[in-house]
Write a protein that holds these residues in place. Structure first.
Motif, short mmCIF file in Angstrom:
data_model
loop_
_atom_site.label_atom_id
_atom_site.label_comp_id
_atom_site.label_asym_id
_atom_site.label_seq_id
_atom_site.Cartn_x
_atom_site.Cartn_y
_atom_site.Cartn_z
N ALA A 105 40.27 17.99 32.11
CA ALA A 105 38.95 17.57 31.69
C ALA A 105 38.69 17.92 30.23
N GLY A 106 39.63 18.64 29.61
CA GLY A 106 39.47 18.99 28.21
C GLY A 106 38.51 20.13 27.95
N LEU A 107 38.15 20.86 28.99
CA LEU A 107 37.24 22.00 28.85
C LEU A 107 38.00 23.31 28.89
N PRO A 108 37.53 24.32 28.15
CA PRO A 108 38.17 25.63 28.25
C PRO A 108 37.96 26.21 29.65
N VAL A 109 38.94 26.94 30.11
CA VAL A 109 38.90 27.54 31.44
C VAL A 109 39.00 29.05 31.32
N ALA A 110 38.13 29.75 32.04
CA ALA A 110 38.22 31.20 32.18
C ALA A 110 38.55 31.48 33.64
N VAL A 111 39.53 32.33 33.86
CA VAL A 111 39.92 32.71 35.22
C VAL A 111 39.45 34.13 35.46
N SER A 112 38.73 34.30 36.56
CA SER A 112 38.17 35.61 36.87
C SER A 112 38.76 36.15 38.16
N PHE A 113 39.15 37.41 38.12
CA PHE A 113 39.71 38.08 39.29
C PHE A 113 38.78 39.21 39.71
N THR A 114 38.70 39.43 41.00
CA THR A 114 38.05 40.62 41.52
C THR A 114 39.13 41.55 42.05
N VAL A 115 38.82 42.81 42.07
CA VAL A 115 39.79 43.80 42.55
C VAL A 115 39.12 44.69 43.59
N GLU A 116 39.95 45.33 44.37
CA GLU A 116 39.47 46.30 45.34
C GLU A 116 39.32 47.67 44.65
N THR A 117 38.98 48.70 45.40
CA THR A 117 38.73 50.02 44.82
C THR A 117 39.98 50.64 44.21
N ASP A 118 41.16 50.11 44.56
CA ASP A 118 42.41 50.63 44.00
C ASP A 118 42.85 49.87 42.75
N GLY A 119 42.00 48.94 42.28
CA GLY A 119 42.33 48.18 41.08
C GLY A 119 43.24 47.00 41.31
N ARG A 120 43.61 46.75 42.57
CA ARG A 120 44.48 45.61 42.90
C ARG A 120 43.66 44.47 43.48
N LEU A 121 44.15 43.26 43.32
CA LEU A 121 43.52 42.10 43.93
C LEU A 121 43.55 42.25 45.45
N PRO A 122 42.70 41.54 46.17
CA PRO A 122 42.74 41.60 47.64
C PRO A 122 44.12 41.28 48.21
N SER A 123 44.92 40.51 47.50
CA SER A 123 46.29 40.18 47.93
C SER A 123 47.24 41.36 47.79
N GLY A 124 46.82 42.39 47.04
CA GLY A 124 47.68 43.53 46.76
C GLY A 124 48.35 43.45 45.39
N GLU A 125 48.26 42.31 44.76
CA GLU A 125 48.86 42.11 43.44
C GLU A 125 48.10 42.90 42.38
N THR A 126 48.80 43.39 41.38
CA THR A 126 48.12 44.08 40.29
C THR A 126 47.42 43.06 39.40
N LEU A 127 46.40 43.52 38.71
CA LEU A 127 45.68 42.65 37.80
C LEU A 127 46.61 42.11 36.72
N GLY A 128 47.43 42.97 36.16
CA GLY A 128 48.39 42.54 35.14
C GLY A 128 49.34 41.48 35.64
N ASP A 129 49.87 41.67 36.85
CA ASP A 129 50.77 40.68 37.42
C ASP A 129 50.06 39.36 37.67
N ALA A 130 48.82 39.41 38.17
CA ALA A 130 48.07 38.18 38.43
C ALA A 130 47.85 37.40 37.15
N ILE A 131 47.51 38.09 36.08
CA ILE A 131 47.29 37.42 34.80
C ILE A 131 48.59 36.82 34.29
N CYS A 132 49.66 37.59 34.34
CA CYS A 132 50.96 37.09 33.87
C CYS A 132 51.44 35.91 34.71
N HIS A 133 51.29 35.99 36.03
CA HIS A 133 51.71 34.88 36.90
C HIS A 133 50.89 33.63 36.62
N THR A 134 49.60 33.79 36.41
CA THR A 134 48.74 32.65 36.12
C THR A 134 49.12 32.03 34.78
#
Length: 133
Positions: free
Chosen positions: A1-30
């Motif tokens: 669509a030609g629009l900028p995209v921001a991707v937002s992640f939420t994390v659990e109390t341990d700093g990991r995504l609900p999937s168990g993935e680390t925030l850094g890994d999720a950003i790098c994978h994306t």
């Protein structure tokens, strides 16, 4: 669509995504999957104490985090879902934590509030972040 995209992640109390993935890994994978298609990344719907320790690591992925919409409440997601009343936490404490986040993320550009925040929180956050300038 030609629009900028921001991707937002939420994390659990341990700093990991609900999937168990680390925030850094999720950003790098994306980024890998989209040829760095996102303009930037965000963290939302988690208290700073849940993810601040993750930001005290090293990695190029940290430069991609430019926005935070944190919860005022320290409750985990399950506790928030069951809560009968909104936990608004401590606005001054949340502002101090945003100040620390701003030091860990020097390119932090967008801030706001999620669960439990109101104008008092956002005003305190703004004042705290202006101190880092």
């Amino acid at each position: 669509a030609g629009l900028p995209v921001a991707v937002s992640f939420t994390v659990e109390t341990d700093g990991r995504l609900p999937s168990g993935e680390t925030l850094g890994d999720a950003i790098c994978h994306t980024d890998d999957a989209t040829q760095a298609g996102a303009a930037y990344f965000m963290v939302n719907c988690a208290h700073p104490s849940h993810f601040a320790p993750v930001l005290n690591t090293e990695g190029d992925w940290l430069e991609r985090v430019k926005a935070i919409r944190a919860n005022a409440s320290r409750m985990n997601h399950a506790e928030l879902d069951k809560a009968q009343e909104l936990d608004r936490g401590n606005p001054a404490e949340l502002a101090d934590e945003y100040h620390e986040l701003g030091l860990a993320l020097p390119d932090l550009r967008i801030v706001g509030g999620c669960c439990g925040t109101d104008i008092e929180h956002v005003t305190a956050i703004t004042r705290a972040l202006l101190q880092r300038a």
